[in-house]
Design a protein around this motif. Structure first.
Motif: not given
Length: 249
Positions: A83-92, A113-114, A200-214
């Protein structure tokens, strides 16, 4: 019926010993009496031990084992939620609901983008709080184990931790083929390890998606609407639960 977790060695023959903070909770919060029935799990074998309270001691509650319920309450796969770190207490909230839905482990991830950055000095107390929420949710939902909440990882560390997971899913707003999502999920077999990455709220960066796909991840869609980070994980876990609950090899 109330449920509690004990160490495996606390169950010996037809006797079960409960110690620690649960003693005060049973005696002074729940105000339970001798003879009342509780459920106990050791967090390992997936069984539920039904017990009757024999003695309410100062530091120990002794119970008598009445019968063992062996119906599997856990999902037939182990789901790891990154889980990408979210704002406030959403993680709870995310941890609570993920545990209710059957997650095996929750890994907080510091993505590009967290917005939230956890201070190293505060991380220990945060993790203790999150683990406490996971334990309470496991008791409430009558899980056979308490899912673990790990230390915060970088995105790269998280991808590397996945290792040899059988199925690697990363919901992404640019993915469009719902039939592909269905195909992947319906092909999951009991006993497999499933990794799910949620941004997280801002979503994944394109390079993160690329790295994950690789590294073997499959970008999937959760529909045509943009979901909040606290909704996306619950949606993915709900879909997995629906498709896999009771599924046999």
């Amino acid at each position: 019926m109330y449920q509690f977790f004990v160490e495996p060695e606390a169950i010996a023959g037809n006797r079960v010993s409960i110690t620690g903070k649960d003693v005060n909770h049973i005696k002074n919060v729940l105000r339970m009496k001798e003879g009342e029935e509780i459920a106990v799990s050791n967090g390992i074998d997936g069984k539920e031990y039904r017990c009757g309270i024999l003695m309410l001691g100062e530091d120990e509650i002794l119970c008598e084992l009445r019968f063992v319920k062996e119906d599997a309450v856990e999902l037939p796969v182990k789901v790891y939620l990154f889980q990408g770190l979210p704002k406030a207490d959403k993680m709870e909230l995310i941890i609570q609901k993920a545990v209710e839905l059957g997650v095996h482990e929750v890994i907080p991830v510091a993505t590009k983008r967290a917005v939230v950055k956890i201070d190293a000095k505060k991380e220990k107390s945060k993790l203790a709080r999150w683990q406490s929420i996971a334990e309470a949710a496991a008791k409430q939902s009558k899980r056979a184990c308490i899912p673990q909440i790990t230390n915060v990882m970088s995105f790269k560390e998280a991808v590397q931790k996945v290792g040899e997971a059988d199925v690697k899913l990363i919901p992404y707003e640019m993915a469009e083929d719902m039939s592909y999502t269905r195909e992947i999920i319906r092909a999951i077999k009991p006993g497999q390890l499933v990794a799910v990455f949620i941004g997280p709220e801002g979503g994944f960066a394109e390079e993160e998606i690329a790295f994950a796909t690789e590294n073997g991840f499959s970008p999937v869609t959760l529909g045509k609407r943009i979901l909040r980070t606290e909704t996306a994980g619950m949606t993915m876990l709900s879909i997995l639960m629906y498709e896999l609950e009771g599924k046999e090899a």
